[in-house]
Design an enzyme around this catalytic site. Structure first.
Site, short mmCIF file in Angstrom:
data_model
loop_
_atom_site.label_atom_id
_atom_site.label_comp_id
_atom_site.label_asym_id
_atom_site.label_seq_id
_atom_site.Cartn_x
_atom_site.Cartn_y
_atom_site.Cartn_z
N THR A 115 0.83 -1.21 0.00
CA THR A 115 0.00 0.00 0.00
C THR A 115 0.86 1.26 0.00
O THR A 115 0.54 2.24 -0.69
CB THR A 115 -0.94 0.01 1.23
OG1 THR A 115 -1.84 -1.11 1.13
CG2 THR A 115 -1.74 1.29 1.30
N SER A 154 -7.08 -0.75 -6.52
CA SER A 154 -6.65 -1.11 -5.18
C SER A 154 -5.16 -1.43 -5.27
O SER A 154 -4.67 -1.82 -6.34
CB SER A 154 -7.41 -2.34 -4.68
OG SER A 154 -6.77 -2.92 -3.55
N THR A 155 -4.46 -1.29 -4.16
CA THR A 155 -3.07 -1.75 -4.13
C THR A 155 -2.99 -3.20 -4.58
O THR A 155 -2.03 -3.60 -5.24
CB THR A 155 -2.50 -1.64 -2.70
OG1 THR A 155 -2.44 -0.26 -2.33
CG2 THR A 155 -1.11 -2.25 -2.60
N ASN A 156 -4.04 -3.97 -4.29
CA ASN A 156 -3.99 -5.41 -4.49
C ASN A 156 -4.08 -5.85 -5.94
O ASN A 156 -3.86 -7.04 -6.24
CB ASN A 156 -5.08 -6.10 -3.66
CG ASN A 156 -4.95 -5.77 -2.19
OD1 ASN A 156 -3.91 -5.30 -1.74
ND2 ASN A 156 -6.01 -6.00 -1.44
N THR A 201 35.87 -37.59 -12.17
CA THR A 201 34.65 -37.82 -11.39
C THR A 201 35.06 -38.01 -9.94
O THR A 201 36.04 -38.71 -9.65
CB THR A 201 33.90 -39.07 -11.88
OG1 THR A 201 34.76 -40.21 -11.80
CG2 THR A 201 33.42 -38.88 -13.33
N SER A 332 47.18 -10.99 -2.51
CA SER A 332 47.53 -11.11 -1.10
C SER A 332 48.28 -9.89 -0.62
O SER A 332 49.04 -9.27 -1.37
CB SER A 332 48.38 -12.36 -0.88
OG SER A 332 48.84 -12.44 0.46
N SER A 333 48.06 -9.58 0.65
CA SER A 333 48.80 -8.49 1.28
C SER A 333 50.11 -8.99 1.89
O SER A 333 50.93 -8.19 2.35
CB SER A 333 47.95 -7.85 2.38
OG SER A 333 47.65 -8.81 3.39
N LYS A 338 51.03 -13.59 -5.61
CA LYS A 338 49.82 -14.42 -5.57
C LYS A 338 48.67 -13.70 -6.28
O LYS A 338 48.42 -12.52 -6.03
CB LYS A 338 49.43 -14.71 -4.13
CG LYS A 338 48.33 -15.76 -3.97
CD LYS A 338 48.18 -16.13 -2.50
CE LYS A 338 47.23 -17.30 -2.29
NZ LYS A 338 45.85 -16.93 -2.59
#
Length: 485
Positions: A115, A154-156, A201, A332-333, A338
């Site tokens: 609504t 209507s909102t509906n 697999t 990477s830090s 990497k």
């Protein structure tokens, strides 16, 4: 300071506000906003996600299209005066153009079955229509959000119709992203058609295949899901506009429902059809559940693809190292050099979000009671988010990952010919028992399968060359010769 100067100063500094009232009383609003008192109350009540209706332009556009169709239908039925109808339709056109997206300030998740979203649209359109007619915002005795913009509605029926339209308008971008991802996979299928590698697999060596076949399978699954998504989205052409509150069509002209749907077809350039049973259509969430399930299905499949990419590119020295993903950023830090598979990783995370959204939609759909499902706002929120997230993720995966993948061809080939799994290709010639003995010895000693076969004189060089030809190992072939020598 003179009295005149004081008055002028007060005029400059005085807050510019207007007063509006509803059944709960009066409230002041900034004079320049187009939404009204009911929208204001909704912003105060539903400060939930900080994500507003206006953050989804397709939904705003869809709401305005529905309101325009309603105004035109009411005008044709002589329920709305011409000048008011024209002002409302002009205001709707401006909303459709995106001019007032920032005025749709209600949170996407809200109580009231939508609504507040409907009233947000009614108030913005009414106030802009008032301006068009030369009046101040808030003069609702002239054009009312409820009596005129929301006439016969209507909102509906408005909210679910607008949501269906918004989903139809939002999905083409998703289709394009899936098609682009499929195209890039198809390109790699062709590029890698001669790159032989080991199929697996349960993460164990299985039988040879080509890298091209792997990417061809990705293309096939994407194409399948794209076709299914298009079919599912087609369900949203069935709407309940004209149903009003619960599907009985109360407060509408007998011709209204057919007429307003016809107008919406022209406005949106989409062939909508009236639901067979408006009471059922007003409470039913089936189409939304089906779309959400398809979005989840596609997300899961692409996430599995990303898992494969991360495995195949693992290493580069201590992993499978069959393919190289394009380097997007330092990984990477602390570890120099990497580089991480960040694009597949982010797509995985989007998939998890979509899976979670699907569960929220499922629970919301189940929570419907009697003639209405009041949880529709969270369904709208999560469907539109899932579509947006998947569209962006698939575009990133296609352009920033798949398109730049390269193959480590020689490494893939060496893993095939050094693999225990290659004995499967030889099994039809030697039989299961002999092949098992060879495989066990190779595992125990680390010796090459081919060398063991040569050592025991089980097959000739010519037979081995034929059997182990990549083309013969990666597709069906005619019955084998029984000769061993």
């Amino acid at each position: 300071m003179s009295k005149k100067q004081v008055t002028k100063a007060q005029t400059i500094t005085a807050p510019k506000e207007r007063i509006e009232k509803d059944l709960l009383g009066e409230r002041s609003l900034p004079v320049d906003v187009y939404y009204g008192v009911q929208t204001l109350r909704a912003t105060e009540n539903f400060n939930i996600t900080s994500i507003c209706v206006g953050d989804f332009p397709a939904l705003v556009k869809a709401l305005a299209m529905v309101k325009k169709a309603c105004a035109l239908a009411n005008k044709k039925l002589n329920l709305l005066e011409n000048n008011k109808a024209e002002a409302i339709t002009q205001a709707c056109d401006e909303v459709i153009s995106g001019k007032f997206d920032n005025q749709f300030v209600v949170d996407m998740i809200q109580g009231g079955a939508g609504t507040s979203t409907n009233m947000n649209a009614n108030e913005v359109i009414a106030n802009r229509a008032l301006e068009i007619l030369g009046h101040e915002k808030g003069c609702y005795d002239i054009i009312s959000p409820n009596n005129h913009v929301n006439l016969s509605q209507s909102t509906n029926d408005v909210y679910p119709t607008a949501l269906r339209l918004a989903l139809i308008m939002s999905t083409p971008e998703l289709y394009e992203s899936i098609a682009l991802l499929g195209y890039q996979c198809k390109q790699k299928a062709v590029e890698f058609s001669s790159v032989i590698k080991m199929g697996r697999t349960q993460l164990q060596d299985a039988v040879p295949m080509t890298l091209g076949q792997e990417f061809e399978a990705y293309y096939a699954t994407l194409k399948e899901d794209l076709d299914m998504l298009k079919a599912v989205t087609d369900n949203f052409r069935e709407i309940n506009l004209g149903a009003t509150a619960i599907g009985t069509g109360i407060n509408t002209d007998p011709e209204y429902s057919s007429l307003v749907i016809e107008e919406l077809c022209w406005i949106a350039d989409i062939h909508f059809i009236r639901a067979t049973n408006l009471i059922e259509a007003t409470s039913d969430m089936g189409a939304f559940i089906t779309l959400s399930s398809m979005l989840k299905r596609t997300a899961i499949k692409v996430s599995k693809m990303c898992n494969d990419l991360r495995l195949m590119s693992s290493g580069p020295r201590a992993g499978l190292n069959e393919i190289n993903l394009p380097a997007m950023q330092p990984g990477s830090s602390i570890m120099p050099g990497k580089v991480n598979p960040v694009i597949p990783e982010v797509v995985n995370q989007v998939a998890y979000e979509v899976i979670g959204n699907d569960l929220a939609i499922t629970m919301a759909a189940e929570a419907g009671q009697l003639q209405l499902n009041v949880m529709e706002p969270v369904i709208a929120f999560n469907l539109l988010r899932s579509i947006k997230f998947l569209t962006n993720a698939f575009n990133a995966l296609a352009t920033r990952c798949i398109s730049g993948i390269t193959a480590n061809e020689e490494h893939c080939k060496s893993m095939v010919y050094n693999s225990i799994g290659i004995v499967t290709a030889i099994n039809p010639y030697l039989g299961y028992e002999v092949s098992t003995r060879i495989a066990k010895e190779a595992l125990a000693t680390g010796e090459n399968i081919i060398n063991l076969i040569k050592r025991d004189g089980l097959l000739t060089e010519k037979q081995l060359a034929d059997i182990l030809n990549p083309e013969n190992m990666t597709q069906p072939r005619r019955q084998f010769s029984s000769d061993k020598k």
